[in-house]
Design a protein around this motif. Structure first.
Motif, PDB file in Angstrom:
ATOM      1  N   ARG A  46      16.524   2.845   5.626  1.00 66.56           N
ATOM      2  CA  ARG A  46      16.507   4.097   5.943  1.00 66.56           C
ATOM      3  C   ARG A  46      18.058   4.715   6.209  1.00 66.56           C
ATOM      4  NH1 ARG A  46      12.017   4.278  10.349  1.00 66.56           N
ATOM      5  NH2 ARG A  46      13.252   2.274  11.025  1.00 66.56           N
ATOM      6  N   GLY A  47      18.674   4.139   7.098  1.00 69.04           N
ATOM      7  CA  GLY A  47      20.030   4.738   7.469  1.00 69.04           C
ATOM      8  C   GLY A  47      20.764   4.721   6.573  1.00 69.04           C
ATOM      9  N   PRO A  48      21.200   3.628   5.756  1.00 71.27           N
ATOM     10  CA  PRO A  48      21.866   3.671   4.624  1.00 71.27           C
ATOM     11  C   PRO A  48      21.495   4.554   3.277  1.00 71.27           C
ATOM     12  CG  PRO A  48      21.825   1.566   5.502  1.00 71.27           C
ATOM     13  CD  PRO A  48      20.879   2.466   6.061  1.00 71.27           C
ATOM     14  N   SER A  49      20.438   4.684   3.168  1.00 72.51           N
ATOM     15  CA  SER A  49      19.834   5.295   2.118  1.00 72.51           C
ATOM     16  C   SER A  49      19.794   6.979   2.482  1.00 72.51           C
ATOM     17  CB  SER A  49      18.251   5.271   2.083  1.00 72.51           C
ATOM     18  OG  SER A  49      17.699   6.027   1.262  1.00 72.51           O
ATOM     19  N   ALA A  50      19.669   7.297   3.832  1.00 71.68           N
ATOM     20  CA  ALA A  50      20.010   8.631   4.451  1.00 71.68           C
ATOM     21  C   ALA A  50      21.382   9.215   4.105  1.00 71.68           C
ATOM     22  CB  ALA A  50      19.591   8.933   5.676  1.00 71.68           C
ATOM     23  N   ALA A  51      22.195   8.221   4.434  1.00 67.34           N
ATOM     24  CA  ALA A  51      23.697   8.470   4.183  1.00 67.34           C
ATOM     25  C   ALA A  51      24.132   8.679   2.916  1.00 67.34           C
ATOM     26  CB  ALA A  51      24.636   7.288   4.812  1.00 67.34           C
ATOM     27  N   LEU A  52      23.537   8.041   1.907  1.00 71.29           N
ATOM     28  CA  LEU A  52      23.546   7.930   0.548  1.00 71.29           C
ATOM     29  C   LEU A  52      23.404   9.156   0.027  1.00 71.29           C
ATOM     30  CD1 LEU A  52      24.954   6.398  -1.838  1.00 71.29           C
ATOM     31  CD2 LEU A  52      22.616   5.515  -2.282  1.00 71.29           C
ATOM     32  N   ARG A  53      22.000   9.730   0.282  1.00 67.43           N
ATOM     33  CA  ARG A  53      21.498  11.081  -0.235  1.00 67.43           C
ATOM     34  C   ARG A  53      22.360  12.226   0.486  1.00 67.43           C
ATOM     35  NH1 ARG A  53      15.329  11.235   1.500  1.00 67.43           N
ATOM     36  NH2 ARG A  53      14.373   9.198   0.389  1.00 67.43           N
ATOM     37  N   TYR A  54      22.695  11.972   1.732  1.00 62.40           N
ATOM     38  CA  TYR A  54      23.605  13.326   2.277  1.00 62.40           C
ATOM     39  C   TYR A  54      25.195  13.257   1.499  1.00 62.40           C
ATOM     40  CZ  TYR A  54      26.543  15.607   5.641  1.00 62.40           C
ATOM     41  OH  TYR A  54      27.296  16.577   6.204  1.00 62.40           O
ATOM     42  N   MET A  55      25.763  11.951   1.154  1.00 58.54           N
ATOM     43  CA  MET A  55      26.906  11.998   0.333  1.00 58.54           C
ATOM     44  C   MET A  55      26.668  12.784  -0.880  1.00 58.54           C
ATOM     45  SD  MET A  55      28.441   8.374   1.747  1.00 58.54           S
ATOM     46  CE  MET A  55      29.781   8.153   0.505  1.00 58.54           C
ATOM     47  N   VAL A  70      29.978  12.370  10.364  1.00 56.95           N
ATOM     48  CA  VAL A  70      28.387  12.101  10.334  1.00 56.95           C
ATOM     49  C   VAL A  70      28.251  10.768  10.344  1.00 56.95           C
ATOM     50  CG1 VAL A  70      26.233  12.942   9.316  1.00 56.95           C
ATOM     51  CG2 VAL A  70      28.175  14.346   9.255  1.00 56.95           C
ATOM     52  N   VAL A  71      27.256  10.409  11.239  1.00 48.61           N
ATOM     53  CA  VAL A  71      26.703   9.048  11.566  1.00 48.61           C
ATOM     54  C   VAL A  71      25.482   8.823  11.423  1.00 48.61           C
ATOM     55  CG1 VAL A  71      26.798   6.770  13.189  1.00 48.61           C
ATOM     56  CG2 VAL A  71      28.767   8.400  13.208  1.00 48.61           C
ATOM     57  N   PHE A  72      24.915   8.140  10.369  1.00 45.01           N
ATOM     58  CA  PHE A  72      23.499   8.008  10.289  1.00 45.01           C
ATOM     59  C   PHE A  72      23.078   6.587  10.877  1.00 45.01           C
ATOM     60  CE2 PHE A  72      24.374  11.052   7.011  1.00 45.01           C
ATOM     61  CZ  PHE A  72      23.338  11.953   7.051  1.00 45.01           C
ATOM     62  N   HIS A  73      21.369   6.568  11.384  1.00 47.87           N
ATOM     63  CA  HIS A  73      21.241   5.337  11.777  1.00 47.87           C
ATOM     64  C   HIS A  73      19.674   5.150  11.807  1.00 47.87           C
ATOM     65  CE1 HIS A  73      19.503   5.760  15.787  1.00 47.87           C
ATOM     66  NE2 HIS A  73      20.465   6.793  16.124  1.00 47.87           N
ATOM     67  N   CYS A  74      19.099   4.069  11.737  1.00 46.48           N
ATOM     68  CA  CYS A  74      17.503   4.091  11.766  1.00 46.48           C
ATOM     69  C   CYS A  74      17.543   2.970  12.734  1.00 46.48           C
ATOM     70  CB  CYS A  74      16.888   3.793  10.496  1.00 46.48           C
ATOM     71  SG  CYS A  74      17.490   2.101   9.668  1.00 46.48           S
ATOM     72  N   LYS A 122      34.000  12.151   7.131  1.00 45.44           N
ATOM     73  CA  LYS A 122      33.531  10.512   7.201  1.00 45.44           C
ATOM     74  C   LYS A 122      31.879  10.697   7.175  1.00 45.44           C
ATOM     75  CE  LYS A 122      37.299   7.775   8.385  1.00 45.44           C
ATOM     76  NZ  LYS A 122      37.785   6.773   9.613  1.00 45.44           N
ATOM     77  N   VAL A 123      31.381   9.896   6.126  1.00 41.34           N
ATOM     78  CA  VAL A 123      29.882   9.600   6.413  1.00 41.34           C
ATOM     79  C   VAL A 123      29.899   8.112   6.613  1.00 41.34           C
ATOM     80  CG1 VAL A 123      27.928   9.722   5.275  1.00 41.34           C
ATOM     81  CG2 VAL A 123      29.501  11.641   4.807  1.00 41.34           C
ATOM     82  N   LEU A 124      29.081   7.809   7.805  1.00 39.50           N
ATOM     83  CA  LEU A 124      29.267   6.348   8.445  1.00 39.50           C
ATOM     84  C   LEU A 124      27.592   6.156   8.823  1.00 39.50           C
ATOM     85  CD1 LEU A 124      32.082   7.235  10.801  1.00 39.50           C
ATOM     86  CD2 LEU A 124      32.442   5.788   8.704  1.00 39.50           C
ATOM     87  N   VAL A 125      27.274   4.851   8.771  1.00 38.16           N
ATOM     88  CA  VAL A 125      26.120   4.006   9.191  1.00 38.16           C
ATOM     89  C   VAL A 125      26.672   3.367  10.489  1.00 38.16           C
ATOM     90  CG1 VAL A 125      24.180   2.614   8.483  1.00 38.16           C
ATOM     91  CG2 VAL A 125      25.140   4.185   6.980  1.00 38.16           C
ATOM     92  N   LEU A 126      25.645   3.447  11.581  1.00 38.82           N
ATOM     93  CA  LEU A 126      25.813   2.589  12.824  1.00 38.82           C
ATOM     94  C   LEU A 126      25.360   1.288  12.237  1.00 38.82           C
ATOM     95  CD1 LEU A 126      26.465   2.505  15.782  1.00 38.82           C
ATOM     96  CD2 LEU A 126      23.898   3.102  16.116  1.00 38.82           C
TER      97      LEU A 126
END
Length: 157
Positions: A86-95, A76-80, A123-127
């Motif tokens: 926002r992207g890293p924060s969303a990934a952290l919440r998700y994890m 799952v790749v998050f990005h803003c 894997k939880v990733l940030v673009l």
């Protein structure tokens, strides 16, 4: 308090993500990958093809649903826009929510084969660089980007 921290989040480059999206075996977004775009009002001028837009302002109530819906994904790749807040924060919440909902143990706690398998599955990733960097290289590539409006981006973010 969860032991999952921002340092646990891995990044993926635009080149790595584009090569996965353009894989000959995957004519569209590969079923093993989900891309979550958490931009708010700045979600204009294009988006990564196949991505799901969930504004960061909706994350509080959408994250548990995302964990359930995306449970079968390998990544799952998050990005803003820039993937700095926002992207890293969303990934952290998700994890953290994924760990809570799936009953994954804290670091150092006893691990069973079942919880290890659940944890390895995704894997939880940030673009890296977010959509700003993405569009610089792939904005006009219709295989990778949809609804791109060059005039919005040509003078910088």
């Amino acid at each position: 308090m969860s032991e999952i921290t921002i340092s646990d989040i891995q990044r993926i480059s635009r080149e790595e993500l584009s090569s996965q999206l353009l894989s000959p075996s995957a004519p569209a977004l590969p079923k093993s990958i989900a891309i979550i775009d958490v931009r708010d009002s700045d979600h204009i001028g294009g988006h990564i093809k196949g991505s799901t837009h969930i504004p960061s302002s909706q994350l509080d109530y959408k994250v548990p649903e995302l964990v359930r819906i995306l449970n079968d994904k390998e990544a799952v790749v998050f990005h803003c826009a820039l993937s700095q807040q926002r992207g890293p924060s969303a990934a952290l919440r998700y994890m953290r929510e994924r760990k809570r909902l799936l009953g994954l143990p804290e670091k150092g706690e006893g691990k069973t084969e079942e919880t290890e398998a659940k944890n390895r599955e995704q894997k939880v990733l940030v673009l890296d660089g977010g959509f700003v960097k993405w569009q610089e290289k792939y904005g006009e590539d219709k295989r990778l980007t949809e609804a791109y409006q060059k005039d919005i981006w040509e003078f910088g973010y």
